[in-house]
Structure formats: structure tokens, C-alpha cells
Design a protein around this motif. Structure first.
Motif, PDB file in Angstrom:
ATOM      1  N   GLY A   8       0.826  -1.218   0.000  1.00  0.00           N
ATOM      2  CA  GLY A   8       0.000   0.000   0.000  1.00  0.00           C
ATOM      3  C   GLY A   8       0.853   1.258   0.000  1.00  0.00           C
ATOM      4  N   GLY A   9       0.645   2.066  -1.023  1.00  0.00           N
ATOM      5  CA  GLY A   9       1.450   3.297  -1.180  1.00  0.00           C
ATOM      6  C   GLY A   9       0.637   4.544  -0.909  1.00  0.00           C
ATOM      7  N   ALA A  11      -0.574   7.315   2.516  1.00  0.00           N
ATOM      8  CA  ALA A  11       0.167   8.106   3.510  1.00  0.00           C
ATOM      9  C   ALA A  11       0.968   7.205   4.450  1.00  0.00           C
ATOM     10  N   ARG A  38      -3.011   8.295  -3.899  1.00  0.00           N
ATOM     11  CA  ARG A  38      -4.193   8.902  -4.537  1.00  0.00           C
ATOM     12  C   ARG A  38      -5.110   9.573  -3.522  1.00  0.00           C
ATOM     13  N   LYS A  39      -5.142   9.035  -2.305  1.00  0.00           N
ATOM     14  CA  LYS A  39      -5.995   9.664  -1.294  1.00  0.00           C
ATOM     15  C   LYS A  39      -5.342  10.925  -0.734  1.00  0.00           C
ATOM     16  N   SER A  43      -7.172  14.600  -0.607  1.00  0.00           N
ATOM     17  CA  SER A  43      -7.520  14.954   0.776  1.00  0.00           C
ATOM     18  C   SER A  43      -7.584  16.471   0.948  1.00  0.00           C
ATOM     19  N   CYS A  48      -4.811  18.926   1.110  1.00  0.00           N
ATOM     20  CA  CYS A  48      -4.187  18.011   2.054  1.00  0.00           C
ATOM     21  C   CYS A  48      -3.987  18.626   3.439  1.00  0.00           C
ATOM     22  N   THR A 132       0.438  -3.191  -8.983  1.00  0.00           N
ATOM     23  CA  THR A 132       0.793  -4.499  -8.428  1.00  0.00           C
ATOM     24  C   THR A 132      -0.074  -4.763  -7.203  1.00  0.00           C
ATOM     25  N   ARG A 133      -1.075  -5.578  -7.422  1.00  0.00           N
ATOM     26  CA  ARG A 133      -2.020  -5.844  -6.321  1.00  0.00           C
ATOM     27  C   ARG A 133      -1.644  -7.136  -5.612  1.00  0.00           C
ATOM     28  N   VAL A 134      -1.576  -7.046  -4.315  1.00  0.00           N
ATOM     29  CA  VAL A 134      -1.315  -8.245  -3.523  1.00  0.00           C
ATOM     30  C   VAL A 134      -2.628  -9.007  -3.409  1.00  0.00           C
ATOM     31  N   TYR A 168     -13.656   5.559  -0.089  1.00  0.00           N
ATOM     32  CA  TYR A 168     -13.229   6.030  -1.408  1.00  0.00           C
ATOM     33  C   TYR A 168     -12.463   4.918  -2.138  1.00  0.00           C
ATOM     34  N   GLY A 172      -8.216   2.913  -4.298  1.00  0.00           N
ATOM     35  CA  GLY A 172      -7.478   1.662  -4.129  1.00  0.00           C
ATOM     36  C   GLY A 172      -7.756   0.921  -2.840  1.00  0.00           C
ATOM     37  N   ASP A 176      -8.900  -5.230   1.094  1.00  0.00           N
ATOM     38  CA  ASP A 176      -8.229  -6.514   0.787  1.00  0.00           C
ATOM     39  C   ASP A 176      -7.570  -7.135   2.014  1.00  0.00           C
ATOM     40  N   TYR A 399      -6.875  14.703  11.538  1.00  0.00           N
ATOM     41  CA  TYR A 399      -6.620  13.641  12.513  1.00  0.00           C
ATOM     42  C   TYR A 399      -6.392  12.273  11.862  1.00  0.00           C
TER      43      TYR A 399
HETATM   44  C1  LIG Z   1     -12.097  12.707   0.083  1.00  0.00           C
HETATM   45  C2  LIG Z   1     -11.233  12.509   1.289  1.00  0.00           C
HETATM   46  C3  LIG Z   1     -10.617  13.590   1.877  1.00  0.00           C
HETATM   47  C4  LIG Z   1      -9.839  13.419   3.018  1.00  0.00           C
HETATM   48  N1  LIG Z   1      -9.224  14.505   3.556  1.00  0.00           N
HETATM   49  C5  LIG Z   1      -8.459  14.338   4.663  1.00  0.00           C
HETATM   50  C6  LIG Z   1      -7.734  15.425   5.196  1.00  0.00           C
HETATM   51  O1  LIG Z   1      -7.690  16.521   4.622  1.00  0.00           O
HETATM   52  N2  LIG Z   1      -7.047  15.218   6.360  1.00  0.00           N
HETATM   53  C7  LIG Z   1      -7.020  13.993   6.992  1.00  0.00           C
HETATM   54  O2  LIG Z   1      -6.394  13.871   8.044  1.00  0.00           O
HETATM   55  N3  LIG Z   1      -7.634  12.938   6.454  1.00  0.00           N
HETATM   56  C8  LIG Z   1      -8.331  13.063   5.310  1.00  0.00           C
HETATM   57  N4  LIG Z   1      -8.940  11.985   4.752  1.00  0.00           N
HETATM   58  C9  LIG Z   1      -8.684  10.643   5.343  1.00  0.00           C
HETATM   59  C10 LIG Z   1      -7.237  10.217   5.036  1.00  0.00           C
HETATM   60  O3  LIG Z   1      -6.938  10.577   3.700  1.00  0.00           O
HETATM   61  C11 LIG Z   1      -7.027   8.716   5.227  1.00  0.00           C
HETATM   62  O4  LIG Z   1      -7.441   8.345   6.521  1.00  0.00           O
HETATM   63  C12 LIG Z   1      -5.575   8.344   5.040  1.00  0.00           C
HETATM   64  O5  LIG Z   1      -5.103   8.757   3.784  1.00  0.00           O
HETATM   65  C13 LIG Z   1      -5.393   6.827   5.175  1.00  0.00           C
HETATM   66  O6  LIG Z   1      -4.086   6.530   4.802  1.00  0.00           O
HETATM   67  P1  LIG Z   1      -3.645   5.021   4.610  1.00  0.00           P
HETATM   68  O7  LIG Z   1      -2.249   5.066   4.076  1.00  0.00           O
HETATM   69  O8  LIG Z   1      -3.895   4.239   5.831  1.00  0.00           O
HETATM   70  O9  LIG Z   1      -4.629   4.414   3.508  1.00  0.00           O
HETATM   71  P2  LIG Z   1      -4.882   4.844   1.985  1.00  0.00           P
HETATM   72  O10 LIG Z   1      -4.546   6.244   1.757  1.00  0.00           O
HETATM   73  O11 LIG Z   1      -6.247   4.398   1.656  1.00  0.00           O
HETATM   74  O12 LIG Z   1      -3.816   4.005   1.189  1.00  0.00           O
HETATM   75  C14 LIG Z   1      -3.925   2.611   1.006  1.00  0.00           C
HETATM   76  C15 LIG Z   1      -3.153   2.236  -0.232  1.00  0.00           C
HETATM   77  O13 LIG Z   1      -3.064   0.813  -0.306  1.00  0.00           O
HETATM   78  C16 LIG Z   1      -3.285   0.410  -1.647  1.00  0.00           C
HETATM   79  N5  LIG Z   1      -3.775  -0.964  -1.622  1.00  0.00           N
HETATM   80  C17 LIG Z   1      -4.948  -1.413  -1.122  1.00  0.00           C
HETATM   81  N6  LIG Z   1      -5.044  -2.738  -1.280  1.00  0.00           N
HETATM   82  C18 LIG Z   1      -3.919  -3.132  -1.903  1.00  0.00           C
HETATM   83  C19 LIG Z   1      -3.453  -4.398  -2.369  1.00  0.00           C
HETATM   84  N7  LIG Z   1      -4.166  -5.523  -2.229  1.00  0.00           N
HETATM   85  N8  LIG Z   1      -2.228  -4.464  -2.969  1.00  0.00           N
HETATM   86  C20 LIG Z   1      -1.491  -3.330  -3.138  1.00  0.00           C
HETATM   87  N9  LIG Z   1      -1.905  -2.101  -2.748  1.00  0.00           N
HETATM   88  C21 LIG Z   1      -3.097  -2.022  -2.123  1.00  0.00           C
HETATM   89  C22 LIG Z   1      -4.298   1.408  -2.172  1.00  0.00           C
HETATM   90  O14 LIG Z   1      -4.317   1.465  -3.572  1.00  0.00           O
HETATM   91  C23 LIG Z   1      -3.849   2.700  -1.509  1.00  0.00           C
HETATM   92  O15 LIG Z   1      -2.920   3.387  -2.305  1.00  0.00           O
HETATM   93  C24 LIG Z   1      -9.673  12.123   3.588  1.00  0.00           C
HETATM   94  C25 LIG Z   1     -10.278  11.030   2.968  1.00  0.00           C
HETATM   95  C26 LIG Z   1     -11.044  11.207   1.832  1.00  0.00           C
HETATM   96  C27 LIG Z   1     -11.656  10.011   1.183  1.00  0.00           C
END
Ligand SMILES: Cc1cc2nc3c(=O)[nH]c(=O)nc-3n(C[C@H](O)[C@H](O)[C@H](O)COP(=O)(O)OP(=O)(O)OC[C@H]3O[C@@H](n4cnc5c(N)ncnc54)[C@H](O)[C@@H]3O)c2cc1C
Length: 415
Positions: A8-9, A11, A38-39, A43, A48, A132-134, A168, A172, A176, A399
Motif C-alpha cells: 500500500g502506497g 500516507a 491517490r488519497k 484529501s 491536504c 501491483t495488487r497483492v 473512497y 485503491g 483486501d 486527525y
Molecule cells: C475525500 C477525502 C478527503 C480526506 N481529507 C483528509 C484530510 O484533509 N485530512 C485527513 O487527516 N484525512 C483526510 N482523509 C482521510 C485520510 O486521507 C485517510 O485516513 C488516510 O489517507 C489513510 O491513509 P492510509 O495510508 O492508511 O490508507 P490509503 O490512503 O487508503 O492508502 C492505502 C493504499 O493501499 C493500496 N492498496 C490497497 N489494497 C492493496 C493491495 N491488495 N495491494 C497493493 N496495494 C493495495 C491502495 O491502492 C492505496 O494506495 C480524507 C479522505 C477522503 C476520502
């Protein structure tokens, strides 16, 4: 140094990758999508909101996490919001704090946050595989076996999971990792949408679409029992209501089955006043102009479209009737009705926005099974959890990203 696979790429994954690679590990980052973060890019409305700088203590900061606040005490002591701000600024990302405490990149461009993380990852030679999906994750005695959608598989001594929740899903994150977690012996707290809008059928709500009220008090009630109460801004839309106040309600009441039709919301447009105070504010407002027409009765106190809706309800949908009356002719019953509509306007909830449209997922990998000092699983040695995939979620205001950065940083540094 170990070979580490990060799945997962977003934050959390990028933060973990940069920190682990900086320590000298060989890091492989697997991302199912065509690009990273992408998120992060979408954001904060494309700006962001990286964190929040309003709180004077970690305890205050933690009050913004309906789930995960106890778990995050240790992690925030290690890498809290000020550490994050320093981390970015040390790497030349200029940030600014807005009046409500939300922190954004100075140029209002979320891409500058992502660019910085990508540059850092490149600098420390993180091997990035996009598209590359796991598809599965298994553990043998000494290593993890990571199977990919292209038919290949990889091995590593340590794996960091940063797959996000289910919000969202077009970015991505489609849940999974929950199945892998279960197969490896972890408990999953049922994933539920959080920070989302409420669907309302009543036409007058739709008629107010586009209208924002900066501060209201909202009470979610089941039959006559108040379940949660929160204050914040309210946005009317063509499908119902949204905005930070509503997000807080759907966060605190995550998992509620609104389709039961038992749920209603009471809106107080004047939470700063008691009922008696509001009555005298309005009487005073009218006394300055007793000839004011009743369909103009709250001019200057609330937006005109809301005022018309209230006049419609009080004068039984007859705006012509209202137009003829002056405020001095409003009787006690009508006056009480106006006060009631302004302080506890009732709306019936018919559901929440479709699944996948919520801003975050509540629920996920059970925190009791994760060591908060390292993010390592207490069940599977060498497996680390970060970000939204865990049972952690916060309110809007930076947060959720802070939780992702912090847990990513800790996993990257302790792996
Ligand atoms: C519209 C929107 C606006 C937001 N704005 C804010 C904001 O301003 N401030 C804030 O604090 N929070 C905000 N949030 C929430 C915040 O963005 C998320 O909580 C945070 O980005 C989560 O980060 P993460 O890395 O845990 O997951 P994600 O950002 O969801 O990243 C997970 C990654 O794992 C990849 N992945 C998933 N499954 C697989 C697989 N099987 N194999 C390979 N790759 C995989 C995905 O493609 C994705 O790139 C927002 C959310 C949304 C939807």
C-alpha cells in the motif's frame, strides 16, 4: 538489514517506506494503483490537511478519535503532530496553520506533500511497483509469502500492511487486507462507514441545497432517546445533509442502521442561546421594526432561504398568508412554533451515503493485537500494521492523516 515489503502506497505506506529505507533496509513498496498516494492527493479538497495544530496537549488531540485514542497515546508521544510538522519542514515542505488549527502545505497543493514523499522514497532507494495488487499473504516459519495479481510472488522476513480501509475505494482501498488478517489469526472489528452524509427525503431539505450554516448543534435521536450530540457546520445538499457537524455525528454513531427509519436529527440553529435568551433576541429584533413582514421575520439572523422555509412551516405553507402579516401580529402559538423550529428542527433520516463514499472507515484490525510501541502484530511476528486498516479513525481536521503518518513512521522505524 532485512528485506521489507510494504503493501500500500498511501500516507502510511509511504511514511513507513521512507523511514525504513532511511535506516538502511531494502524496501519494496507494492501499490495496486497506477500511482502512489491517490488519497493524499484528494484529501482536504486537494489541499491536504496534513494534521492539526490547535491542541496544547496530546490528550486534547486524542479527544478527536472516536476509536483508537487509547492506543495512540504511546505513538503520539513518539511522533506527534509537532514532530510531523518538523519532519516535513526539515525536508523543505513549508506548512501553514489556519485559524481553526488545520495544517496545510503553504502552497495549498496536496501534490507538494506527495512529491516530497516520493522524492524521499527515491533518495533512499525504495523499490516501487505500481499496478501491483497483492492477492494473498501467508506466513511460513521464516518468511512471508506475498502473492501478486500478475502471478508472481515475493518473499520477505517482514511485511508492513498499509492498505487503508474501505473508504473512497476508487483510490485503491477496498478492504483486501481484512481477509489476510483473519487468515493470519487477527480479529477484525466490523468495518463501518464514518464521516459521511445523511440522506433525507424531505423536500424542503433538498430545496435548501448549497446552503451552509457555520455552526449548529445536532442531536441524533432514536425514537425519543438522544444517542449523540455534536456541534459543527451544516451543509444542505440535493440528497440530504453533510458538512463537519454531520460527519461528527456519523463518526460517533458509526454502525447505526439508519434504514430502520427510527432515527431523526434535531437541529438547533442557535446553540449559543438558551430558549429564553433566543426569545428575547427575536423580540428585540422585531421591536426595532414592528412593520416587518412575517415572511421576513428573521432577516439578518439566519439566511433568507432558511427564513422562508421556517415561515412556510409556521404559516402552513402559505407564503402569501405570511407575507400579509406583520411580526407584531404573530400570535403566541406561532411564536412558540418559530422558536421550536429554530432550536429543535426535526428531520427524519432515511440512510447514509452509499458505501465507499465515506471519508474514513471505522473498524478494522483489532488494536489489542498490535503492539503500539512498534506497530508489530502480537500474533504474527514480523507483521506490522499501519494507518486506516486498523481500528482507528478520527474526526475531520487532519486527525486521520496524522494517525496514518504516526503509525507509518513508527512501523518504519521499528521494523
Ligand atoms: C475525500 C477525502 C478527503 C480526506 N481529507 C483528509 C484530510 O484533509 N485530512 C485527513 O487527516 N484525512 C483526510 N482523509 C482521510 C485520510 O486521507 C485517510 O485516513 C488516510 O489517507 C489513510 O491513509 P492510509 O495510508 O492508511 O490508507 P490509503 O490512503 O487508503 O492508502 C492505502 C493504499 O493501499 C493500496 N492498496 C490497497 N489494497 C492493496 C493491495 N491488495 N495491494 C497493493 N496495494 C493495495 C491502495 O491502492 C492505496 O494506495 C480524507 C479522505 C477522503 C476520502
Amino acid at each position: 538489514m532485512s528485506r521489507i515489503i510494504i503493501i500500500g502506497g498511501g500516507a502510511a505506506g509511504l511514511m513507513a517506506a521512507v523511514n525504513a529505507a532511511e535506516k538502511g533496509h531494502k524496501v519494496v513498496l507494492l501499490e495496486r494503483g497506477p500511482k502512489l498516494g491517490r488519497k493524499v492527493l484528494i484529501s482536504g479538497g486537494g489541499r491536504c490537511n496534513v494534521t492539526n495544530n490547535r491542541h496544547s496537549s496530546i490528550r486534547e488531540f486524542l479527544a478527536n478519535y472516536p476509536r483508537g485514542s487509547k492506543f495512540l497515546i504511546g505513538p503520539f508521544n513518539k511522533f506527534g503532530h509537532q514532530d510531523l510538522i518538523n519532519w516535513f519542514e526539515k525536508r523543505n515542505l513549508k506548512l501553514k496553520t489556519e485559524s481553526d488549527g488545520r495544517v496545510f502545505p503553504f502552497n495549498n497543493e496536496s501534490s507538494s506533500v506527495l512529491n516530497l514523499l516520493e522524492l524521499e522514497a527515491k533518495k533512499y532507494d525504495v523499490k516501487i511497483f505500481l499496478n501491483t495488487r497483492v492477492t494473498s499473504l501467508e506466513k511460513s516459519d521464516d518468511f512471508f509469502l506475498v502473492r501478486l495479481n500478475n502471478g508472481n510472488s515475493l518473499q520477505a522476513e517482514k511485511v508492513i500492511i498499509a492498505c487503508g480501509g474501505m473508504s473512497y475505494s476508487q483510490t485503491g482501498s477496498s478492504g483486501d487486507a481484512y481477509a489476510w488478517a483473519k487468515n493470519l489469526g487477527h480479529k477484525i472489528i466490523r468495518p463501518k462507514p464514518s464521516l459521511t452524509g445523511l440522506l433525507i427525503r424531505e423536500q424542503w431539505v433538498k430545496d435548501l441545497k448549497g446552503l451552509t450554516i457555520p455552526r449548529v448543534e445536532l442531536k441524533l435521536c432514536q425514537s425519543s432517546k438522544t444517542i449523540v450530540k455534536e456541534a459543527g457546520s451544516l451543509l444542505f445538499t440535493h440528497w440530504g445533509i453533510s458538512g463537519p457537524g454531520v460527519f461528527k455525528i456519523t463518526s460517533l454513531a458509526a454502525g447505526t442502521n439508519y434504514e430502520d427509519f427510527e432515527y431523526k436529527l434535531l437541529i438547533n440553529f442557535f446553540p449559543q442561546y438558551t430558549n429564553i435568551e433566543l426569545q428575547s433576541v427575536i423580540r428585540k429584533h422585531w421591536s426595532s421594526n414592528p412593520k416587518r413582514k412575517a415572511d421576513n421575520l428573521l432577516k439578518g439572523l439566519i439566511p433568507q432561504r432558511l427564513e422562508l422555509m421556517i415561515a412556510d412551516k409556521v404559516f402552513q405553507n402559505s407564503s402569501s398568508k405570511a407575507a400579509k402579516k406583520t411580526v407584531s401580529e404573530i400570535n403566541n402559538k406561532e411564536f412558540s412554533h418559530i422558536i421550536e423550529l429554530l432550536t429543535s428542527l426535526e428531520i427524519q433520516i432515511s440512510g447514509i451515503r452509499p458505501s465507499g463514499e465515506e471519508i474514513v472507515t471505522a473498524g478494522g484490525v483489532c488494536l489489542n493485537e498490535i503492539n503500539s510501541q512498534t506497530m508489530e502484530s502480537k500474533i504474527v511476528k514480523g507483521l506490522y500494521w499501519t494507518g486506516e486498516v486498523m481500528d482507528i479513525d478520527g474526526f475531520t481536521g487532519g486527525y486521520n492523516l496524522q494517525a496514518a503518518w504516526t503509525t507509518g513512521w513508527i512501523a518504519g522505524n521499528s521494523v
